[in-house]
Motif scaffolding. Structure first.
Motif, mmCIF file in Angstrom:
data_model
loop_
_atom_site.group_PDB
_atom_site.id
_atom_site.type_symbol
_atom_site.label_atom_id
_atom_site.label_comp_id
_atom_site.label_asym_id
_atom_site.label_seq_id
_atom_site.Cartn_x
_atom_site.Cartn_y
_atom_site.Cartn_z
ATOM 1 N N SER A 35 9.935 25.621 7.351
ATOM 2 C CA SER A 35 10.760 24.418 7.517
ATOM 3 C C SER A 35 10.024 23.136 7.176
ATOM 4 O O SER A 35 10.644 22.165 6.747
ATOM 5 N N LYS A 77 11.124 28.641 12.811
ATOM 6 C CA LYS A 77 10.836 27.518 11.915
ATOM 7 C C LYS A 77 10.057 27.917 10.681
ATOM 8 O O LYS A 77 9.841 27.084 9.810
ATOM 9 N N GLU A 96 6.105 20.021 14.296
ATOM 10 C CA GLU A 96 6.975 20.072 13.127
ATOM 11 C C GLU A 96 6.233 20.459 11.852
ATOM 12 O O GLU A 96 6.775 20.350 10.753
ATOM 13 N N ASN A 136 8.448 22.535 4.721
ATOM 14 C CA ASN A 136 8.583 22.310 3.283
ATOM 15 C C ASN A 136 10.045 22.225 2.824
ATOM 16 O O ASN A 136 10.302 22.116 1.633
ATOM 17 N N PHE A 137 10.959 22.297 3.774
ATOM 18 C CA PHE A 137 12.371 22.132 3.393
ATOM 19 C C PHE A 137 12.553 20.706 2.893
ATOM 20 O O PHE A 137 12.103 19.752 3.545
ATOM 21 N N LEU A 138 13.237 20.567 1.782
ATOM 22 C CA LEU A 138 13.404 19.225 1.217
ATOM 23 C C LEU A 138 14.269 18.350 2.109
ATOM 24 O O LEU A 138 14.091 17.148 2.174
ATOM 25 N N GLY A 139 15.231 18.964 2.831
ATOM 26 C CA GLY A 139 16.155 18.157 3.621
ATOM 27 C C GLY A 139 15.898 18.232 5.107
ATOM 28 O O GLY A 139 16.750 17.872 5.906
ATOM 29 N N ASN A 140 14.724 18.705 5.492
ATOM 30 C CA ASN A 140 14.472 18.885 6.916
ATOM 31 C C ASN A 140 14.292 17.554 7.643
ATOM 32 O O ASN A 140 13.756 16.597 7.099
ATOM 33 N N CYS A 141 14.793 17.482 8.880
ATOM 34 C CA CYS A 141 14.389 16.357 9.727
ATOM 35 C C CYS A 141 13.889 16.954 11.022
ATOM 36 O O CYS A 141 14.466 17.888 11.557
ATOM 37 N N GLY A 142 12.786 16.434 11.512
ATOM 38 C CA GLY A 142 12.133 17.048 12.662
ATOM 39 C C GLY A 142 12.098 16.125 13.856
ATOM 40 O O GLY A 142 11.643 14.993 13.766
ATOM 41 N N VAL A 143 12.590 16.613 14.984
ATOM 42 C CA VAL A 143 12.526 15.824 16.207
ATOM 43 C C VAL A 143 11.949 16.650 17.347
ATOM 44 O O VAL A 143 12.302 16.485 18.503
#
Lengths: 479, 479, 479, 479
Positions: free
Chosen positions: D63, D107, D76, D65-72
């Protein structure tokens, strides 16, 4: 680390261990010292860690890596991409200056050192490979053809009246185009058939010289390495003729560094006659990526003249590649590559001979070509018109790269010049054939696989009688 | 991994996680798809991992990386050093073929794709940067000077009688040498002084055309980006003149891509008159290592003619660098570099102005030069003859790179041509001066440091009255 | 290069340029000197090239990189794969010796230096981050849980009779398992609800101490960083209690270095009472790969005792990662990460608050938790039983990572201990909720995307009334 | 690239070339498929490019390296340093989850795959190396000692009453400390002298079992690989004894994978008796950096129990190293290393024998030790008290690493246990001696250099009569 930092380290870990580490560092420094002192290819190859240490040291000397530098010029060695910076070891300024590709750059002591050392190491290798009396050379980030063009452009200034270049025919586009690009008129001299071999027609060359007038001839442009059944040009005789008529002589030694025979021809040519420059490919002789060449000669002043003819800075990438490679292999490693190549040439010849006779063909007798071999395809041709080109197509599909199939009677026009029998170096070579070469880096496995796949393909084609599939447009080209 | 391998992975780790991984992979593929489909620089830059994934994919398509390949040719993309292989992402075959630097290589589909895409992406950037109607371009692994020479060599075939190139004077060696190298006679047209600015003497050009005869003129060779107080040539007027007389027009746009003004001049020149080709440096405009250029033009056929004039394959290294860079910055990132450069140009101008007035000098008024600035050194000159050259030396030592000090009355002979007032683009510019430029990638910190060190140096020199240290040979050169 | 090699270089390129290069090298050496001398994180981050230069220097000092080494032991730092050697900068020997993970290795002065410096730099950062009186620390290549276990195992030798560890409940498996692994019996103390917050039940702890007898208690095991609505334990009071009863106190400070509040709690705890060791994750605080922790404390002798408890050498990889990272960011860069994190915490809180009220939920009031936030999901729960878990599933699919959905009443048994209301740190927290955290390295874009996707998901779920898709097994887990 | 992108590429370069590229890609995919399908070490090693392609594919699935990932979340996989990200191939999430080091991470599908495949490939290699009936294993990022401790900690839960571990003496600190760390009391059983060999005193072990009571014994902790003149423990007999008394049996097989004899002993022990787990070092058997081990056994459930005992995630670095290495060497390459090691063992033995007799010493007769050899130093000892320790010092200085010098009568106390004759595995071995080992990766050159330097050192010491220099503190340690 400098001695001060080693001393500080002794307070952190045991002094005796640090001292041993510091002594080990000197081992690497010592190798670098020898290189700087002698400017020669080291006997034994360096480890990757020594090579990288050295390149990092060079990079640190370039202004774009100065920690306190501020740049207000138009070319500051800035790099936008980290990937790019790293792959060039942060050596960004290229080589040369606007006036001269061999010049030193004030902004880039490290890159300048790289450039000088590369030229020096490469010169050493040219000597080791057989041209003992070579005086000077430089690496240029252009392939062989453009490098030949640069030589011709330089000669123009010495011979403003000259319009012609005499060129014993060799069917390879870029060396032909190098003359066109430089703005000269190639005078093609057909080869003579001698047994299976195609060799220089010396009398025709002499006739052309007399016909055109020496002063109108820019130079003779001869060739060493080439595809069989053509053989290297008779360099000694051509060099003597050039000396006699006071005509410059430029040799296309494209992949000849790898062959002691080619190098010997150049050495002898220069001894008995005149060779002004000889040009060789970096990739084909040193197993580096395509894009560089070495321009070398026996008169340092003339070679410098050529280097000054290159306007502007140039890419350091080919220089970096060949330097890394030669430091890694060492002189001994490089010589080992050469001897292995030679050995595999014999194996390839033998295997092709065996295969040829099994299929009713024969290995053409071309003892003067030390790299390339040719096997006749008469029998195959007899089965079907298309069979020869189909063979090329089949080999491509089977991942046999570099094997060329030469059908009869192909005609091609390049920049207005028409070549009959194109690819065969002759207007009418007696038979179609297949080429295979033993070039530097070839392995026994390459040979074994090639023979196996070639055998299968020939069998398949014969079984078909008439091959089913339509010929590919690739078939007759050099893949 | 292909779908089969993703399916197998689902047996090893949870299917839902693998599926998400597979979907994430499609994200990268999607970016690559857009690039292949549109051939444009992506709006947003790619991550390093997408870039490397893409390069690895390209490499896999080249025959030297085929797992089952056997090679029996003379050029098989073998690499002796792992360091070298890796730094080129195993893309070894270079670009182009013997006939044409833009041609596709059968042995190297990946490298061929790289070449085509790079040219396409670069074309997109030229359009974005202001030359909207550019028709075609290609990256060539030679610096600007040699690339200009290639243009001239190509034109020779169209204008066999022509011997002259008309060249509004700009004091930079490599563009002058490009004409010499190509074998032509430069006709230097001195600039006219207009306020502080040196601009094209259009009437003198016109006179030369008439004097020499249009058919004897190979082309007009004009310049955009240059050091102040020279300003870009009057391209519109020159282009119109060329159209009128049917003379080709080649523009040296060395570092002009970074300036919307330079690009606008080219666009306008092509609109109202004739521009056959314009040449720009890769390193100076795209922050990549030295050694590449872009040859571009408005007639695709002519640009192709130039690309076919390059004999032989060529290094892919500059293409690779610029492709990596543009994929990483994206169009938006590149535009941001451009706008930052422009902004810092204003800051630099302001700071230099302030500094100049503090030292009794003045910032020369050169509003038509969008990149380079010049500050007079009259006062410094007055303190001592050597002070001006000493300033250059001091800046070098203090790691201010790119600042050039131009003393009065330097004379230099290049290839037999003597230039009075060399470096100042004029036989007798009224004052000595110092140059500083705001080029792409410059930072506010560069400006601040430069101003600080320049201030210190000027103070030190004035304190000395007569400077103590002896002048360095570097002083008057462009470092 | 050493001075001898610089001198040799002066013969090849201009002495003044080489001297400047040599001076530039000293710039890098100077940075290294400061590091060796002070053992502190540099104020300003180093460039990648300084970092790599330094690592290469370290590697050269290890015996596996000695050019003349011969090895006849069972562990010689040989590496079969070049990929592996390079990714570790040829530092192969790991850290420590069989007796002590902090010991110096005779075979590897460079790796030993790396180890010492890393521990020293990390100690500096712990001080900067708020635990000013920390006395000693070391990096251990084990994650937080195993590192806590190592602390407990060390304490066993000091308190051979002790069987219990008092542990204010926090629902995170690895810190619970650390006690099990070390062979002790966790005594779980439930938290008290105070407004929305769950905080330490100090009286219950005191009761347990008295009930079990201080001498039977190995230690109190408290926690700082945790998911809201739990808040950091009341360290001051616990530390005072431990001091009073003479019970060791180990703090799980997993991702607390990034929060000045957590660090302040530890500093205060140690000041007023007793903290024997505090353990923090490398990856969660320093943005390096998973797998390392820092064990720190206020009594250097005890920390050394723990380091000696690790039997055998250990991986240098986590040490290398954190050293590279801190040298690259510098102290200022690290502080900037911390302040950005704090700032984004406020943004996240505000955005969640807004979103919550828009959806009829509320942001739980947990001012004592400086990192994690929680938003109620009462309304969502009301729409459907499955809606809460479905939300988790939807966020996973939409690539919102790290958001945790906590349904009511989950029960889980770990190593024989049953936790009611698992994941909520409480047997019966009043409402289901969603967690989001502002952890180091978070960006404004993370927040914006998360809020947007969360909003969409909540809307979608409400629209459905009853959600259509079946709940994923992932839904209630910490993804 | 996926098929869609290949199709798009066909429009840019020739379809037939692209198709061949796409086919070549399938070659790599095919290798990956086999790995995923079979979970075995490939017969033939992969090229670097296949390995990197595969690792990049894995990374893309995580995750971070996912281009659209956002981590909260609080973890991460963010990485602050590009150097760090790259050296881990952007695989940042480590292996395992809080509950279990072998668990799959939601993840990080790629890292999870890496973990599973590594364990599977390593299991295959253990089988190939001789332990055919091994049921399960996992790689753990801790060195051998800590891994043994983890086994003991796991056994504690099965045998809560047990306090003792029976341990046939071997003088290596970390395996001794592993028992201390885990909180148990080592019961040291001295070895018996049999000719020159020191072997397991089986009767003494049996006596200890009876004396202490089987239920009070956690396990027998035996050893295979060790320094001569000690030989591997009598595993068959010990295993049978353990089976008889129902006592667990843990084998320290530190560097035994490289020896078919050691592996055979384990296989036989498990066949005829009881072996619960055997632990081996990664670095010593697979030529990777220090810091990992393999815990293996014949009962998958017990091995899983151990893996669940590791609290929290763990570093993937050792797993990554060993996977890269084994994919690169392939099974055949690894077997070749093993056979070379065996061959060089014979050479080393012969050379040492010759050298010994030349110096009046003798090679100790230790045919049961397949890796390590010992040469007596009686004669040297006779010349001077210090001569033996000086020899160690001299070898260190001469860069002979791994040769150990064992003087008589050294006494050492570790964690309260006093060992007389420490380093010699015996309270009173009859003579001082020197150890040298033929370990995996050793070369003929290592042996030649070692013998040469040893010879020189011995000669120098004898010449001195009494050596001049003072003994170094290193002398008697294992360097």
């Amino acid at each position: 680390m400098n001695s001060e930092n080693f001393l500080l380290s002794e307070k952190i870990v045991s002094p005796s261990y640090v001292r041993q580490g510091s002594q080990a560092r000197r081992g690497h420094e010592q190798l670098i010292r020898q290189l700087l002192e002698q400017g020669k290819c080291p006997e034994e190859g360096w480890s990757e860690s020594t090579v990288e240490l050295f390149l990092n040291e060079l990079a640190v000397m370039d202004s774009n890596n100065f920690l306190g530098n501020c740049g207000v010029g138009e070319r500051e060695g800035r790099v936008a991409s980290g990937l790019v910076a790293r792959r060039h070891y942060r050596l960004i300024h290229g080589i040369g200056r606007s006036g001269d590709i061999a010049a030193i750059q004030p902004k880039a002591a490290g890159s300048s050192l790289l450039n000088k050392l590369t030229n020096s190491v490469v010169l050493d290798i040219l000597k080791l490979s057989g041209v003992r009396s070579v005086a000077s050379c430089f690496v240029v980030p252009m392939a062989t053809g453009m490098s030949l063009a640069l030589c011709f452009l330089t000669l123009r200034h010495r011979r403003p009246k000259a319009r012609y270049i005499i060129w014993p025919r060799i069917d390879q586009k870029s060396c032909f185009k190098s003359m066109i690009t430089a703005g000269f008129e190639p005078v093609v001299v057909e080869n003579v058939l001698d047994g299976d071999e195609l060799r220089t027609d010396l009398e025709a060359v002499e006739r052309k010289v007399e016909e055109l007038g020496a002063e109108n001839i820019l130079c003779v442009h001869s060739t060493t390495s080439c595809f069989a059944p053509r053989v290297p040009d008779s360099l000694e005789e051509l060099a003597a003729m050039c000396a006699k008529h006071n005509i410059p002589h430029v040799v296309n030694n494209a992949y000849g560094v790898q062959s002691s025979k080619c190098m010997h021809l150049i050495q002898q040519g220069a001894r008995v006659g005149r060779i002004d420059a000889f040009v060789q490919s970096l990739d084909k002789n040193f197993m580096v990526p395509v894009g560089g060449a070495i321009i070398a000669g026996f008169d340092a002043a003339f070679i410098e003249e050529i280097s000054k003819m290159y306007p502007g800075r140039a890419s350091a990438s080919p220089s970096l590649d060949v330097l890394i490679t030669l430091l890694t292999t060492g002189a001994n490693g490089y010589k080992k590559y050469l001897s292995e190549r030679k050995e595999i040439y014999s194996i390839l010849a033998e295997e092709l001979k065996r295969l040829a006779s099994a299929h009713g063909e024969r290995l053409l007798h071309t003892p003067h070509n030390p790299i390339s071999l040719a096997m006749s395809l008469d029998g195959l041709q007899a089965t079907s018109d298309k069979a020869v080109t189909q063979l090329g197509s089949m080999l491509f599909t089977r991942q046999v790269s570099g094997a060329r199939v030469i059908p009869l009677g192909k005609e091609q026009t390049i920049n207005g010049y028409t070549f009959r029998g194109f690819m065969s170096h002759s207007e009418s070579y007696p038979c179609p054939y297949l080429n295979a070469a033993s070039a530097i880096g070839i392995t026994r496995e390459d040979v074994a696989l090639c023979i196996k796949r070639l055998d299968k393909s020939l069998k398949a084609l014969k079984k078909e009688g008439k091959a089913a599939r339509s010929p590919s447009p690739l078939a007759s080209q050099n893949l």
